[in-house]
Design a protein around this motif. Structure first.
Motif, PDB file in Angstrom:
ATOM      1  N   LEU A 100       0.954  -1.831  -0.146  1.00 47.53           N
ATOM      2  CA  LEU A 100      -0.165   0.106  -0.030  1.00 47.53           C
ATOM      3  C   LEU A 100       0.952   1.272  -0.198  1.00 47.53           C
ATOM      4  O   LEU A 100       1.513   1.473   0.714  1.00 47.53           O
ATOM      5  N   ILE A 101       1.364   1.894  -1.350  1.00 53.18           N
ATOM      6  CA  ILE A 101       1.895   2.877  -1.422  1.00 53.18           C
ATOM      7  C   ILE A 101       1.635   3.877  -1.401  1.00 53.18           C
ATOM      8  O   ILE A 101       0.323   4.587  -0.758  1.00 53.18           O
ATOM      9  N   HIS A 102       1.688   5.272  -2.457  1.00 53.19           N
ATOM     10  CA  HIS A 102       0.838   6.871  -1.938  1.00 53.19           C
ATOM     11  C   HIS A 102       0.263   6.635  -3.806  1.00 53.19           C
ATOM     12  O   HIS A 102      -0.605   7.440  -3.531  1.00 53.19           O
ATOM     13  N   ASN A 103       1.478   5.987  -4.761  1.00 51.14           N
ATOM     14  CA  ASN A 103       0.494   6.524  -6.203  1.00 51.14           C
ATOM     15  C   ASN A 103       1.380   5.925  -7.286  1.00 51.14           C
ATOM     16  O   ASN A 103       2.410   5.031  -7.282  1.00 51.14           O
ATOM     17  N   THR A 104       0.941   5.590  -8.892  1.00 52.11           N
ATOM     18  CA  THR A 104       1.808   4.991  -9.583  1.00 52.11           C
ATOM     19  C   THR A 104       3.241   5.325  -9.595  1.00 52.11           C
ATOM     20  O   THR A 104       4.169   4.580 -10.247  1.00 52.11           O
ATOM     21  N   LEU A 134       9.267   2.495  -7.679  1.00 53.39           N
ATOM     22  CA  LEU A 134      10.198   1.419  -7.361  1.00 53.39           C
ATOM     23  C   LEU A 134      10.954   0.703  -7.962  1.00 53.39           C
ATOM     24  O   LEU A 134      11.607  -0.221  -7.856  1.00 53.39           O
ATOM     25  N   ILE A 135       9.893   0.514  -9.589  1.00 49.52           N
ATOM     26  CA  ILE A 135       9.967  -0.619 -10.111  1.00 49.52           C
ATOM     27  C   ILE A 135      11.712  -0.435 -10.562  1.00 49.52           C
ATOM     28  O   ILE A 135      13.117  -1.122 -10.780  1.00 49.52           O
ATOM     29  N   ALA A 136      11.785   1.276 -10.940  1.00 48.99           N
ATOM     30  CA  ALA A 136      13.411   1.376 -12.147  1.00 48.99           C
ATOM     31  C   ALA A 136      14.235   1.651 -11.229  1.00 48.99           C
ATOM     32  O   ALA A 136      15.229   1.350 -11.629  1.00 48.99           O
ATOM     33  N   SER A 137      14.071   1.992 -10.575  1.00 45.65           N
ATOM     34  CA  SER A 137      15.212   2.091  -9.303  1.00 45.65           C
ATOM     35  C   SER A 137      16.167   0.976  -9.354  1.00 45.65           C
ATOM     36  O   SER A 137      17.208   0.354  -8.407  1.00 45.65           O
ATOM     37  N   LYS A 181      13.526  -3.362  -4.794  1.00 44.25           N
ATOM     38  CA  LYS A 181      14.515  -2.641  -2.969  1.00 44.25           C
ATOM     39  C   LYS A 181      13.255  -1.402  -2.937  1.00 44.25           C
ATOM     40  O   LYS A 181      12.801  -0.829  -3.272  1.00 44.25           O
ATOM     41  N   PRO A 182      13.336  -1.317  -1.205  1.00 46.55           N
ATOM     42  CA  PRO A 182      12.709   0.081  -0.879  1.00 46.55           C
ATOM     43  C   PRO A 182      13.339   1.406  -1.640  1.00 46.55           C
ATOM     44  O   PRO A 182      14.443   1.460  -1.570  1.00 46.55           O
ATOM     45  N   LEU A 183      11.680   1.406  -2.391  1.00 43.65           N
ATOM     46  CA  LEU A 183      12.543   3.758  -2.481  1.00 43.65           C
ATOM     47  C   LEU A 183      13.456   4.374  -1.376  1.00 43.65           C
ATOM     48  O   LEU A 183      14.121   5.131  -0.612  1.00 43.65           O
ATOM     49  N   ILE A 184      12.482   4.077   0.038  1.00 42.49           N
ATOM     50  CA  ILE A 184      12.975   4.885   1.336  1.00 42.49           C
ATOM     51  C   ILE A 184      12.903   3.566   2.352  1.00 42.49           C
ATOM     52  O   ILE A 184      12.225   2.445   2.598  1.00 42.49           O
ATOM     53  N   VAL A 185      14.506   3.805   3.114  1.00 42.33           N
ATOM     54  CA  VAL A 185      15.038   2.686   3.782  1.00 42.33           C
ATOM     55  C   VAL A 185      14.021   3.432   5.470  1.00 42.33           C
ATOM     56  O   VAL A 185      14.933   4.755   5.623  1.00 42.33           O
ATOM     57  N   ALA A 186      13.720   2.512   6.051  1.00 45.54           N
ATOM     58  CA  ALA A 186      13.249   3.132   7.509  1.00 45.54           C
ATOM     59  C   ALA A 186      13.055   1.880   8.076  1.00 45.54           C
ATOM     60  O   ALA A 186      14.031   0.848   8.204  1.00 45.54           O
ATOM     61  N   GLU A 199      14.377  -4.122   6.937  1.00 46.97           N
ATOM     62  CA  GLU A 199      15.086  -5.869   6.599  1.00 46.97           C
ATOM     63  C   GLU A 199      14.262  -7.254   6.894  1.00 46.97           C
ATOM     64  O   GLU A 199      13.873  -8.289   6.486  1.00 46.97           O
ATOM     65  N   ASP A 200      12.981  -6.418   6.389  1.00 48.08           N
ATOM     66  CA  ASP A 200      11.301  -7.459   6.733  1.00 48.08           C
ATOM     67  C   ASP A 200      11.925  -8.128   5.519  1.00 48.08           C
ATOM     68  O   ASP A 200      11.851  -7.355   3.828  1.00 48.08           O
ATOM     69  N   THR A 201      11.239  -9.097   4.845  1.00 46.34           N
ATOM     70  CA  THR A 201      11.342  -9.789   3.579  1.00 46.34           C
ATOM     71  C   THR A 201      10.500  -9.846   2.667  1.00 46.34           C
ATOM     72  O   THR A 201      10.194 -10.661   1.874  1.00 46.34           O
ATOM     73  N   SER A 202       9.169 -10.049   3.380  1.00 41.48           N
ATOM     74  CA  SER A 202       7.823  -9.724   3.239  1.00 41.48           C
ATOM     75  C   SER A 202       7.547  -8.278   2.288  1.00 41.48           C
ATOM     76  O   SER A 202       8.501  -7.299   2.334  1.00 41.48           O
ATOM     77  N   ILE A 203       6.944  -8.206   1.299  1.00 40.91           N
ATOM     78  CA  ILE A 203       6.360  -6.704   0.552  1.00 40.91           C
ATOM     79  C   ILE A 203       6.197  -5.740   1.231  1.00 40.91           C
ATOM     80  O   ILE A 203       6.058  -4.895   0.707  1.00 40.91           O
ATOM     81  N   ARG A 204       5.663  -6.213   2.686  1.00 34.62           N
ATOM     82  CA  ARG A 204       5.643  -4.965   3.842  1.00 34.62           C
ATOM     83  C   ARG A 204       6.886  -4.072   3.730  1.00 34.62           C
ATOM     84  O   ARG A 204       6.943  -2.224   4.238  1.00 34.62           O
ATOM     85  N   ARG A 205       7.986  -4.608   2.848  1.00 28.94           N
ATOM     86  CA  ARG A 205       9.083  -3.069   2.948  1.00 28.94           C
ATOM     87  C   ARG A 205       9.743  -2.277   2.367  1.00 28.94           C
ATOM     88  O   ARG A 205       9.760  -1.443   3.018  1.00 28.94           O
ATOM     89  N   LEU A 206       7.804  -2.454   1.267  1.00 30.15           N
ATOM     90  CA  LEU A 206       8.030  -1.607   0.099  1.00 30.15           C
ATOM     91  C   LEU A 206       7.492   0.147   0.409  1.00 30.15           C
ATOM     92  O   LEU A 206       6.887   0.509  -0.100  1.00 30.15           O
ATOM     93  N   GLU A 207       6.743  -0.332   1.099  1.00 25.00           N
ATOM     94  CA  GLU A 207       5.577   0.370   2.263  1.00 25.00           C
ATOM     95  C   GLU A 207       5.981   1.100   3.916  1.00 25.00           C
ATOM     96  O   GLU A 207       4.950   2.162   3.963  1.00 25.00           O
ATOM     97  N   ASN A 208       7.280   0.973   4.101  1.00 25.66           N
ATOM     98  CA  ASN A 208       7.484   1.183   5.479  1.00 25.66           C
ATOM     99  C   ASN A 208       7.953   2.767   5.486  1.00 25.66           C
ATOM    100  O   ASN A 208       9.731   3.242   5.241  1.00 25.66           O
ATOM    101  N   TYR A 209       7.130   3.615   5.662  1.00 27.92           N
ATOM    102  CA  TYR A 209       7.749   5.478   5.675  1.00 27.92           C
ATOM    103  C   TYR A 209       7.806   5.129   7.115  1.00 27.92           C
ATOM    104  O   TYR A 209       8.215   6.728   6.861  1.00 27.92           O
ATOM    105  N   ASN A 210       7.827   4.667   8.148  1.00 31.16           N
ATOM    106  CA  ASN A 210       7.664   5.273   9.579  1.00 31.16           C
ATOM    107  C   ASN A 210       6.288   5.743  10.098  1.00 31.16           C
ATOM    108  O   ASN A 210       6.451   5.603  11.190  1.00 31.16           O
ATOM    109  N   THR A 211       6.148   6.879   8.986  1.00 32.73           N
ATOM    110  CA  THR A 211       5.160   8.102   9.377  1.00 32.73           C
ATOM    111  C   THR A 211       4.207   8.119   7.917  1.00 32.73           C
ATOM    112  O   THR A 211       5.331   8.070   7.454  1.00 32.73           O
TER     113      THR A 211
END
Length: 425
Positions: free
Chosen positions: A126-130, A136-139, A284-289, A293-305
């Motif tokens: 669950l991210i912000h937009n397209t 995320l993909i390109a990076s 790989k996550p765009l933002i690291v918080a 280290e989470d190996t699930s897809i949730r690592r891609l939506e971890n923005y802290n707040t």
């Protein structure tokens, strides 16, 4: 409970019961506005009277007729109210609900989103937009100098620019084949991608429904062809998700990203990212918080707040959509398309520049008014008639883009066509 504590809670308007409420109870209270309308939506009725009920749940400024959902969707009133209720809860208990208090509810939104596409919740972030999804993909792609990415000429700039920024500087080549404006068959479009593939092609970045002239691209056929050659497929689904019904498992693409504020009518600022389980190893996550280290897809939506009320609002929007019915929305979209095309077919000065076949177009139709500049037509519609649409001048097009959504009526289309006939002379 002390008297001071009672007075404090009273000033918040929640009382002791509110302070002790579980997240599930908070969800129930916040979604009361939508719960009150869901039953009425669950009907086999497809009459104009039914769609008028839907229309009444979308609030626009007085005098505005909105045919620009392809740019930014509207949010129905019950979803607005539910989201505001979530926001109030968050501000009443900031720490509690930002970090963990809504964990189960967020996972429920993930499950509802996965059900929308017939995939596993372990394949949904669950991210912000397209735009974020495409970055995320390109990076993430580990491409080498000389590798190639196919991105056809009608791709949205927010889908193309991430590839330019993250990969072109490495010596990766972006191949840009030209799509036909008015293809007569799906095979004609597939052939464009087939001819663009070389032994160096590593990724095909493709839009599901292009924003320029409303053309649907054959993502299933392109994906099948690409995977036979070991090529990854990333899909920009901003204009299709919510408008059309489809199964991402059947489509087969590796990645699919969506802005939920268009055809899913969710609050602004929330998006959906699908990554096939076996393709997640590339990301790989765009933002690291914390928790990276989470190996699930949730690592891609971890923005802290982040704005969690918008995410919960997406869940409420999906409840709203499900109450109406995905197939009913799909069918209504095509009903409005056909109604519009039939109304203008005899006026030779109104020239459609969107493919006719239902496999090649749906709720976005673009129209040229012969001998008229589209910015002038758009301004005439907007300033003199309160009709909002989008002018498009790319690729030699001189058109207005009309988006037909579930809050639009045939009566509104009648008014639109009458004005267009007058403008056309």
């Amino acid at each position: 409970m002390t008297e001071n504590r009672r007075k404090f809670l009273k000033t918040l308007g929640i009382g002791a019961a509110g302070a002790l409420a579980t997240p599930t109870q908070i969800w129930a209270r916040a979604t009361t506005p939508i719960e009150s309308v869901l039953y009425d939506l669950q009907s086999g009725d497809t009459s104009e009277a039914y769609w008028k009920t839907i229309q009444s749940q979308f609030h626009f400024a007085e005098g505005l007729t909105y045919f620009n959902n392809g740019s930014l969707g509207a949010c129905p009133k019950p979803i607005r109210e539910a989201t505001i209720n979530f926001q109030n809860t968050l501000d009443d208990f900031p720490s509690k609900y930002m970090w963990g208090g809504w964990k189960d509810e967020i996972e429920e939104v993930r499950k509802k989103t996965a059900d929308l596409f017939s995939v596993s919740e372990e394949e949904i972030a669950l991210i912000h937009n397209t735009t974020e999804g495409m970055n995320l993909i390109a990076s993430s792609m580990d491409l080498q100098p000389g590798d190639e990415i196919i991105s056809a000429d009608h791709e949205h700039t927010s889908a193309l620019n991430p590839w330019k920024y993250w990969q072109e500087s490495k010596g990766v080549k972006i191949v840009t084949p030209t799509l036909p404006i008015l293809p007569k068959s799906v095979e004609e479009v597939v052939d464009v991608y087939s001819k663009a593939i070389t032994p160096k092609t590593k990724v095909i970045s493709i839009c599901h429904l292009v924003n320029t002239n409303g053309m649907i691209l054959p993502i299933t056929e392109v994906t099948e062809m690409a995977h036979e050659k070991g090529i990854l497929v990333a899909v920009d689904g901003a204009q299709a998700a919510g408008m059309l019904t489809f199964d991402l498992k059947e489509v087969g693409c590796d990645f699919y990203t969506v802005s939920a504020h268009k055809w899913l009518f969710s609050p602004k600022g929330v998006g959906i990212f699908y990554a096939k389980q076996e393709s997640q190893k590339h990301l790989k996550p765009l933002i690291v918080a914390r928790g990276y280290e989470d190996t699930s897809i949730r690592r891609l939506e971890n923005y802290n707040t982040r704005n969690l009320p918008e995410v919960l609002g997406l869940g409420a929007a999906l409840d709203y959509r499900n109450a109406i019915g995905a197939q009913k929305i799909h069918d209504r979209t095509y009903e409005l398309k056909h109604y519009f095309r039939d109304k203008i077919k005899d006026n030779k000065k109104l020239i459609l520049k969107t493919p006719e076949l239902d496999t090649l177009s749906a709720g976005i139709q673009v129209l040229e008014v012969k001998d008229k500049y589209m910015l002038d037509v758009q301004m005439e519609l907007s300033y003199n008639h309160g009709i909002e649409c989008k002018p498009v001048t790319k690729f030699g097009l001189n058109v207005i883009r009309l988006s037909f959504a579930i809050f639009n009526s045939k009566k509104q289309i009648d008014t639109l066509v009458n004005v267009l006939n007058t403008i056309a002379g």
